[in-house]
Design an enzyme around this catalytic site. Structure first.
Site, mmCIF file in Angstrom:
data_model
loop_
_atom_site.group_PDB
_atom_site.id
_atom_site.type_symbol
_atom_site.label_atom_id
_atom_site.label_comp_id
_atom_site.label_asym_id
_atom_site.label_seq_id
_atom_site.Cartn_x
_atom_site.Cartn_y
_atom_site.Cartn_z
ATOM 1 N N HIS A 63 64.139 -4.993 79.214
ATOM 2 C CA HIS A 63 65.244 -4.960 80.181
ATOM 3 C C HIS A 63 65.211 -6.115 81.183
ATOM 4 C CE1 HIS A 63 66.625 -1.135 78.743
ATOM 5 N NE2 HIS A 63 65.524 -0.498 79.089
ATOM 6 N N ASP A 74 63.972 1.198 70.493
ATOM 7 C CA ASP A 74 63.846 1.944 71.742
ATOM 8 C C ASP A 74 65.128 2.742 71.951
ATOM 9 O OD1 ASP A 74 64.043 2.258 74.789
ATOM 10 O OD2 ASP A 74 62.057 1.346 74.607
ATOM 11 N N HIS A 115 66.718 3.040 74.615
ATOM 12 C CA HIS A 115 67.572 2.283 75.527
ATOM 13 C C HIS A 115 67.972 0.950 74.898
ATOM 14 C CE1 HIS A 115 65.101 4.924 78.181
ATOM 15 N NE2 HIS A 115 66.288 5.118 78.745
ATOM 16 N N ASP A 120 60.209 5.979 73.194
ATOM 17 C CA ASP A 120 61.021 6.988 73.876
ATOM 18 C C ASP A 120 62.136 7.514 72.977
ATOM 19 O OD1 ASP A 120 62.348 4.589 73.909
ATOM 20 O OD2 ASP A 120 62.604 4.490 76.081
#
Length: 609
Positions: free
Chosen positions: A149, A184, A186, A272
């Site tokens: 990120h 992931d 995200h 995750d």
């Protein structure tokens, strides 16, 4: 037997690979703070587990050399790197303006050793890329990396330095095209944004899309300019299982590998997306997640495996340990060996955990539409792009990484269960701090589950819910027994409110006053996690502009992140296509900063001596 490039065995999936594994023993000591879901301790748990499975004997284990300031500034702005280097918990009040400017505070807190932590995980990823460039390994692994990120001039989503972008820039010195794949939960927004306008890097992200951090990753976001068609986004909904995930992953990746023909692959293995993650909502098993690693490995292309998200740390360790086995071609037993974190994995003490029975909101019709749309996008791509042949930038030169001899280590430092769990003046209070917090989290899970069961009534409660409560309770009791806290913790409160777990063991923290005080550890299971640290409400409310900085032009441009989408015009919001946004709003890596390739004979030309 014939071998392909980089000594990889030819065929559908050759078993022999030369693997370089990067691990720094100090990485587990860094601590984001009380209640924060990101725990570098999970890297130490992963390492301990794979060592006791004997996987370290199948690969070269290296301690990474910390990334230097100039290494980080190949992507990040000089002033941002200087800020990370100088900020400490004691100086935060003096730098409130810079904290806001660089988005450091809530999701991305200031903690002791922050810059050293960034240097460590970035050094492992860049070191892995250097190993691949020089054909010293076929697969490089850095589970501490994968922080996707981070942006050029700001921190985001627990990430401060984007080690993925740095490692891809290193790979581009020797490889015409690099493929980045992100599993992931995200969206890999920082990496996509960095390479949004180039065809030298193709990004493919499989992620939860909708009202979910970071809010980007629409299927219509496909790149811009030279990079058009070289960004693929696979938006998914809650509860996706192994079968549904692979029904998209394999056909899409197979087509990408055929059409784009990358010379190196970076796979971000954020855990995750596993079932039962504290911040996630997917339903993948460890084997289902690892199938992505197995599939990418089968293409016999230099492969860099990185970590990422993952907040139920016992499952993160399970996943990355198993995927290390996949990388080296060893199928490890489900029964877990005894090791220093053995009690984390009770009551079953197995490597694999069954997915839950949560609803899969990804219908077959929805998956078919996504697959058809993305395959259509891939087929519309031009042929594999070429790259300019010029004198490439100099290699990133690190001192030779220190190779760890874990056979000697295991003989001289045999794990002693009684010694490890006994209270000692020399005890590692920071380590115990992680243990107590994990124990407290398990306790809160039990309380939440019990409250849910009470709400629906005993007679109508599904037996699987009751079994889950019992499993969590058993694991909780095991942790209490291990930490000698049974005499301190009382029975469940009737109102099921969060409570404090206190530990008093006389252990002294070596200079980490921000974590412990006089050997006392107070940890509270609060509502930070349930409220979502990945929430946009905690982000800056306005679009931030940054001053010119770093070696890369364009740092003066406003940053386009999910942090500011609420304040943007209706035409620029979470659900709109990035292609409708003027390119001046992006902060990508300029073409001039992407390394060009080197021809072997170039050095022999006149004037190039």
């Amino acid at each position: 037997m014939e071998t392909g490039g980089n000594s990889l065995i030819c065929g559908t999936d050759g078993t022999k690979r030369k693997v370089s594994y990067f691990y720094d023993p100090d990485v587990g000591n860094y601590y984001y703070g009380q209640g924060h879901p990101m725990k570098p301790h999970r890297i130490r748990m992963t390492h301990a587990l794979l060592v006791h499975y004997g996987l370290h004997k199948e690969m070269q284990v290296l301690k990474p050399y910390p990334a230097r300031d100039r290494d980080l500034c190949r992507f990040h702005a000089d002033d941002y790197v200087s800020f990370l280097k100088g900020i400490t918990p004691e100086t935060t009040q003096d730098q409130l303006k810079l904290l806001k400017r660089f988005n450091v505070g809530d999701d991305c807190p200031v903690f002791d050793g922050l810059y050293q932590f960034c240097q460590t995980y970035a050094g492992g990823s860049v070191g892995g890329a250097v190993k691949l460039n020089h054909k010293q390994c076929d697969i490089a692994i850095n589970w501490a990396g994968g922080l996707h990120h981070a942006k050029k001039c700001e921190a985001s989503g627990f990430c401060y330095v984007n080690d993925i972008v740095l490692s891809i820039l290193e790979l581009l010195k020797y490889h015409k095209r690099v493929l980045y794949v992100d599993i992931d939960i995200h969206h890999g927004d920082g990496v996509e944004e960095a390479f949004y306008t180039t065809d030298r890097v193709m990004t493919v992200s499989f992620h939860k899309f909708g009202d979910y951090f970071p809010g980007t990753g629409d299927i219509r976001d496909v790149g811009y300019g030279k990079g058009k068609s070289y960004a693929l986004n696979v938006p998914l909904d809650d509860g996706i299982d192994d079968e549904s995930f692979q029904s998209l992953f394999k056909p899409i990746i197979q087509r990408v590998m055929t059409v784009y023909d990358p010379e190196a692959v970076v796979l971000q293995c954020g855990a995750d997306s596993l079932s039962g993650d504290r911040l996630g909502c997917f339903n993948l098993s460890v084997k289902g997640h690892a199938e992505c690693v197995r599939y990418m490995r089968s293409f016999n292309v230099p492969l860099l495996l990185l970590g990422g998200g993952g907040y139920t740390i016992r499952n993160v360790a399970r996943c990355w340990c198993y995927e290390t086995g996949v990388a080296v071609g060893v199928e490890i037993d489900d029964k877990m060996p005894q090791h220093e974190y053995y009690e984390y994995f009770g009551p079953d003490y197995t490597l694999h955990v069954a997915p839950s029975n949560m609803e899969n909101k990804n219908s077959k019709q929805m998956l078919d539409r996504i697959r058809s749309k993305l395959l259509e996008n891939i087929n519309s791509m031009p042929c594999a792009p070429s790259a300019q042949f010029q004198e490439r930038p100099p290699d990133t030169e690190f001192p030779e990484p220190e190779e760890e001899d874990y056979d000697v280590h295991s003989r001289n430092h045999k794990w002693d269960r009684e010694k490890y769990y006994s209270d000692s003046e020399n005890g590692d209070s920071k380590l115990r701090n992680h243990d107590v917090e994990e124990c407290a989290f398990i306790r809160q899970n039990v309380a939440n589950s019990a409250h849910m069961a009470k709400e629906v009534g005993t007679e109508s409660t599904d037996m699987e819910v009751l079994n889950a409560i019992e499993d969590e309770l058993t694991s909780y009791k095991e942790n209490l027994k291990r930490l000698n806290l049974e005499s301190i913790v009382t029975e469940f409160k009737k109102n099921d409110e969060p409570y404090d777990v206190m530990e008093q063991d006389g252990a002294k923290d070596s200079g980490q006053d921000s974590v412990t005080s006089q050997g006392n550890v107070a940890l509270q299971c609060n509502s930070d996690i349930s409220n979502g640290l990945h929430s946009q409400s905690q982000m800056p409310e306005t679009v931030r502009s940054t001053e010119q900085g770093g070696n890369t032009p364009g740092c003066s441009l406003p940053l386009l992140t999910s942090a500011n989408t609420d304040t943007l015009p209706p035409s620029i919001n979470q659900t709109s296509s990035l292609n409708s946004i003027p390119p001046s709003r992006w902060v990508s890596v300029p073409e001039s900063n992407i390394p060009t390739l080197n021809l072997p004979w170039l050095q022999n030309l006149p004037g190039n001596s």
